[in-house]
Design a protein around this motif. Structure first.
Motif, PDB file in Angstrom:
ATOM      1  N   GLU A 107      25.604 -58.868   4.502  1.00  0.00           N
ATOM      2  CA  GLU A 107      24.795 -57.859   3.819  1.00  0.00           C
ATOM      3  C   GLU A 107      25.673 -57.120   2.827  1.00  0.00           C
ATOM      4  OE1 GLU A 107      21.477 -56.200   6.065  1.00  0.00           O
ATOM      5  OE2 GLU A 107      22.657 -56.603   7.881  1.00  0.00           O
ATOM      6  N   GLY A 108      25.043 -56.405   1.923  1.00  0.00           N
ATOM      7  CA  GLY A 108      25.783 -55.563   0.975  1.00  0.00           C
ATOM      8  C   GLY A 108      26.765 -56.362   0.136  1.00  0.00           C
ATOM      9  N   LYS A 109      28.001 -55.878   0.106  1.00  0.00           N
ATOM     10  CA  LYS A 109      29.047 -56.503  -0.720  1.00  0.00           C
ATOM     11  C   LYS A 109      29.285 -57.960  -0.324  1.00  0.00           C
ATOM     12  CE  LYS A 109      31.940 -53.623  -3.357  1.00  0.00           C
ATOM     13  NZ  LYS A 109      30.733 -53.004  -3.870  1.00  0.00           N
ATOM     14  N   GLU A 110      29.214 -58.203   0.986  1.00  0.00           N
ATOM     15  CA  GLU A 110      29.455 -59.557   1.475  1.00  0.00           C
ATOM     16  C   GLU A 110      28.374 -60.517   0.973  1.00  0.00           C
ATOM     17  OE1 GLU A 110      32.307 -60.508   4.273  1.00  0.00           O
ATOM     18  OE2 GLU A 110      32.650 -59.518   2.352  1.00  0.00           O
ATOM     19  N   ARG A 111      27.128 -60.018   0.896  1.00  0.00           N
ATOM     20  CA  ARG A 111      26.045 -60.864   0.365  1.00  0.00           C
ATOM     21  C   ARG A 111      26.277 -61.171  -1.111  1.00  0.00           C
ATOM     22  NH1 ARG A 111      21.667 -63.582   1.518  1.00  0.00           N
ATOM     23  NH2 ARG A 111      22.388 -63.254   3.628  1.00  0.00           N
ATOM     24  N   GLU A 112      26.704 -60.157  -1.832  1.00  0.00           N
ATOM     25  CA  GLU A 112      27.019 -60.391  -3.254  1.00  0.00           C
ATOM     26  C   GLU A 112      28.085 -61.467  -3.376  1.00  0.00           C
ATOM     27  OE1 GLU A 112      28.199 -56.797  -5.335  1.00  0.00           O
ATOM     28  OE2 GLU A 112      26.453 -55.776  -4.458  1.00  0.00           O
ATOM     29  N   SER A 113      29.079 -61.371  -2.484  1.00  0.00           N
ATOM     30  CA  SER A 113      30.167 -62.331  -2.548  1.00  0.00           C
ATOM     31  C   SER A 113      29.659 -63.732  -2.177  1.00  0.00           C
ATOM     32  CB  SER A 113      31.292 -61.802  -1.647  1.00  0.00           C
ATOM     33  OG  SER A 113      31.980 -62.792  -1.008  1.00  0.00           O
TER      34      SER A 113
END
Ligand SMILES: *Cc1c(COP(=O)(O)O)cnc(C)c1O
Length: 433
Positions: A107-113
């Motif tokens: 989720e969040g930054k990890e999803r963007e990554s």
């Protein structure tokens, strides 16, 4: 029985004192580069109908130097977490050679990554309905095909905890959820290019073979647009002299026939994928420890050899009751004993942790199970074979404030190279505030 896959006689004992010099101390891991390359060649030549991609399961051992060797041999990669994808990148592996199969739901930054990596070519293997719902808008917007890991309902592993296909484990989308999966996928207009099943680690080769038919049937019924069928890893490894490794030529021939039949029926030529971890690395690795003490527990007790590397070096006996072969090597590199050789007594091998389960000779039910072998003297090296996979990568190495062990690569030309230096006590404490 294929001796090359066995534990018999591959340890180059004169190289052990060399390894000690490079590592600076025992315990350390010792990997035979040529054996890794040999196993890579072997799996790449597995019989197939319309091509094969072999993905090394990074979680077995993700030391950067080892990943580089395996990439050089032409393998692709299976990552179990987003961080493993990042480790693969650090090893210089092209992102489009990595398939991510994970329980994580970033989720969040990890999803963007995650989405950034998929844009660059990372293959994403959807393992749950929630994962599908979260990735669907992105996949649709970017016209990215996805993969699906299916839960086949039956599996097989070397121990109950390594069966990933039965109702006691929750890896993949269960067959009873496929209808809902298809509904989401079809509503969003998402293409599934790859169907994946991994039934477990080191289980019965007959179960691995049976899954070929089962998985192709699932593919045919629900995902006929798929171009790739991935049969997972888990190919059985022979560590002990009395064990037999999976016959990958026979399994390959079986898969070849099934995939050819599917092509005759449907006109679709499926690319086959497999994901061995242990099969590549297990028997290429040794754990080198030193005998530091001997004890006994009376007339009806046991004779113990205490080594300076136990569960914090190889937790597999404690976790699974896994059996590993032992070698005794003199300080000058002479091979004094190898598993299956003539013994002079029954011994229990323990480490130095304050934990009665810190033993290398345990049954699957966790009880002590002495091994017939030749007793080692204090100062001798006690080497454990079959420790290339799920050892350095999976041990509770800082337990009892032991520091993480170094890793040494034994090269074809007889030299040794340090590929992980020993952790210092300061490094162990570095993150504490
Ligand atoms: C662990 C794992 C593998 C490799 O298993 P081995 O027993 O080391 O061959 C392959 N694929 C997936 C999805 C895994 O989780």
């Amino acid at each position: 029985m294929n001796n090359q896959l066995n534990s018999n006689g591959t340890l180059n004992s004169p190289a052990i004192p060399k390894g000690v010099q490079i590592a600076g101390e025992t315990p350390f891991y010792f990997y035979d580069e040529e054996m890794i390359r040999e196993q890579c060649r072997k799996v790449l030549s597995m019989p197939n109908a319309f091509g094969i991609t072999v993905r090394y399961a990074m979680k077995a051992n993700s030391n950067l130097s080892i990943l580089k060797i395996i990439a050089e041999c032409g393998l692709s990669f299976d990552a179990s977490s987003l961080n493993e994808v990042k480790v693969g990148r650090a090893a210089g592996i092209p992102i489009d050679r990595i398939l991510l199969t994970t329980q994580e739901v970033p989720e969040g930054k990890e999803r963007e990554s995650l989405e950034g990596y998929i844009r660059e070519g990372l293959k994403y293997n959807v393992c749950s309905l929630r994962q599908l719902r979260l990735i669907a808008p992105f996949a649709k917007a970017n016209a990215v095909p996805l993969s699906v890991r299916l839960h086949p309902g039956t599996g097989s592993g070397e121990s109950a905890t390594r069966n990933t296909g039965d109702k006691y484990s929750c890896f993949g989308v269960h067959s009873s959820d496929i209808d809902e999966f298809l509904q989401i996928k079809n509503n969003e207009g998402i293409a599934i290019e790859r169907v994946h099943v991994h039934i477990g680690s080191g289980g019965d080769p007959a179960a691995w073979r049976d899954n070929i038919d089962k998985e192709l049937d699932l593919l045919k019924r629900h995902f006929s647009e798929a171009r790739i069928v991935n049969f997972g890893g888990g190919l059985k490894v022979a560590r002990m002299p009395d064990e037999e490794a999976a016959d990958i030529v026979a399994l390959g021939n079986y898969a070849k026939e099934a995939i050819s039949e599917y092509a005759n029926e449907t006109g679709r030529q499926l690319m086959m994928e497999i994901e061995p971890g242990n099969f590549i690395i297990a028997n290429a690795g040794y754990a080198v420890t030193k005998v530091i003490d001997t004890k006994q527990t009376g007339e009806d007790g046991f004779h113990f050899l205490i080594s300076d590397g136990g569960m914090e070096i190889n937790a597999r006996p404690l976790l699974y009751g896994a059996r590993h072969p032992f070698y005794v090597v003199s300080p000058t590199g002479e091979l004094l004993y190898r598993e299956g050789g003539e013994g002079d007594g029954e011994f229990v091998i323990v480490g130095r942790c304050c934990e009665s389960g810190d033993s290398q000779t345990l049954n699957s039910d966790g009880t002590i199970c002495p091994r017939i072998m030749k007793g080692a003297a204090v100062g001798d090296y006690l080497v454990t074979g079959g420790t290339g996979g799920y050892c350095a990568a999976m041990t509770p190495f800082n337990y009892n404030s032991h520091t993480q062990a170094p890793e040494v690569l034994f090269l074809k030309n007889g030299d040794c190279r340090l590929i992980r230096r020993p952790q210092t006590l300061e490094e162990m404490l570095a993150g504490e505030l």
